[in-house]
Design a protein around this motif. Structure first.
Motif, PDB file in Angstrom:
ATOM      1  N   HIS A   8     -32.274 -38.260  15.385  1.00 20.95           N
ATOM      2  CA  HIS A   8     -31.303 -37.457  16.541  1.00 20.95           C
ATOM      3  C   HIS A   8     -29.993 -37.751  15.824  1.00 20.95           C
ATOM      4  CE1 HIS A   8     -30.969 -41.908  17.464  1.00 20.95           C
ATOM      5  NE2 HIS A   8     -29.759 -41.335  18.036  1.00 20.95           N
ATOM      6  N   ASP A  59     -25.921 -38.362  17.463  1.00 19.36           N
ATOM      7  CA  ASP A  59     -25.408 -38.612  18.650  1.00 19.36           C
ATOM      8  C   ASP A  59     -24.468 -37.382  19.046  1.00 19.36           C
ATOM      9  OD1 ASP A  59     -26.568 -40.932  18.244  1.00 19.36           O
ATOM     10  OD2 ASP A  59     -24.589 -42.180  17.874  1.00 19.36           O
ATOM     11  N   HIS A 102     -29.932 -39.637  12.476  1.00 19.24           N
ATOM     12  CA  HIS A 102     -30.358 -41.015  12.271  1.00 19.24           C
ATOM     13  C   HIS A 102     -31.622 -41.553  13.010  1.00 19.24           C
ATOM     14  CE1 HIS A 102     -26.943 -41.290  15.362  1.00 19.24           C
ATOM     15  NE2 HIS A 102     -27.525 -42.147  15.627  1.00 19.24           N
TER      16      HIS A 102
HETATM   17 FE   LIG Z   1     -27.662 -42.636  17.757  1.00 22.97          FE
END
Ligand SMILES: [Fe+2]
Ligand SMILES: O=C(O)CCC(=O)C(=O)O
Length: 316
Positions: free
Chosen positions: A189, A191, A246
């Protein structure tokens, strides 16, 4: 200068000389250059930073471990309608993940309210430790944000940008999947907010995808924190900053803990590219968008399965 070593994300040392953190010193400018390279190429870096003692991080991990042993009905008191802001555990999508969220944790009352829900009989050590780490993580966040503003000649935006953020503290636990050599315990994903400052315990597992699709490691280093650029800051920078994908993989026989301060635009805030970052060479890439609308759209629709959700949602 490329501060990446082998298969690791870049590592930048903020502690070489205390003067380096004085704005406008030569050391500050050199650190700004390193941060720029890391954030534009890798969307992440480890920062060696000695104003948060390792002993405080250890205390955070030990104080927070008790949270995960609380009864389910107590944990449910930390539910939050905003996606990924509150308690998450025993979910079908993330079966090995458990996490708690404390909104506005740099404000003492917010930590106190959280503590009152988790431990109605009180837990002053927890409260003190969580408030202390959150304010110190916020200091580091503001230094990195200042560097990013300086890099693009947007010094005057630093204060208003920082004030447009809210800061969510989260603590995460990753359980060992049964009978498995290596398992993804937190899927790939980016952020979605602005900046993440993360601390991990000694258990390896965090991996960051490079632009040429190689998994880089973020090996636990004493005295280091991991910084991630989120999609909203990427949009703000008109695509100059990179939001890296990540994930967390567990392969040994130890469960893993981490905690982070997630800065994201406050409810109602609109993410908009400053006019200084748009010119002939850098045409506008993103329309202004309301961050919370983007977050809900991401979690509630098939935007979630889009490879480039920011581009799909706000791309010009
Ligand atoms: Fe994250
Ligand atoms: O626990 C970690 O190391 C990573 C957590 C993470 O990426 C997240 O919560 O967004």
């Amino acid at each position: 200068m490329d501060s990446k070593v082998g298969n690791q994300i870049p590592c930048i040392d903020f502690t070489k000389d205390p003067q380096n953190l004085e704005e406008d010193s030569d050391g500050w400018k050199e650190l700004c250059n390193q941060v720029r390279e890391a954030c534009e190429r890798y969307g992440s870096f480890q920062v060696i930073y000695n104003k948060i003692p390792s002993s405080l991080c250890q205390n955070v991990f030990s104080e927070c471990k008790g949270l995960f042993d609380l009864p389910d009905e107590t944990k449910q008191k930390n539910l939050n309608p905003k996606p990924y802001f509150g308690y998450l555990g025993k979910s079908d999508i993330l079966p090995f993940y458990e996490g708690f969220g404390v909104e506005d944790a740099p404000i003492r009352n917010a930590v106190q309210n959280f503590m009152d829900k988790m431990w109605p009989e009180g837990n002053p050590n927890f409260c003190e430790t969580l408030h202390s780490i959150s304010t110190k993580l916020l200091d580091l966040e503001l230094i990195v944000l200042k560097m990013l503003c300086d890099i693009y000649g947007l010094e005057k935006h630093h204060k208003s940008l920082a004030e447009s953020f809210e800061n969510l503290f989260r603590v995460m636990k990753y359980k060992l999947p049964p009978q498995s050599d290596a398992a993804v315990v937190l899927g790939t994903h980016t952020d979605k907010g602005s900046l993440t400052i993360l601390s991990q315990d000694e258990v390896q597992g965090l991996e960051v995808l490079s632009k040429d699709c190689k998994w880089l490691q973020a090996t636990p280093l004493k005295g280091a924190f991991i910084v991630f650029i989120g999609e909203s800051l990427k949009a703000w920078s008109n695509g100059r900053l990179y939001a890296a994908k990540h994930r967390v993989i567990l392969s040994g026989d130890k469960e893993r803990y981490s905690f982070a301060l997630f800065a994201s635009p406050k409810e109602g805030e609109v993410v908009e590219v400053p006019k200084e970052l748009v010119d002939k060479e850098h045409p506008l890439l993103y329309k202004p968008f309301n961050f919370m609308d983007f977050l809900y759209e991401f979690f509630n629709t098939d935007l979630r399965s889009n490879e480039n959700p920011l581009e799909a949602y706000a791309g010009v």
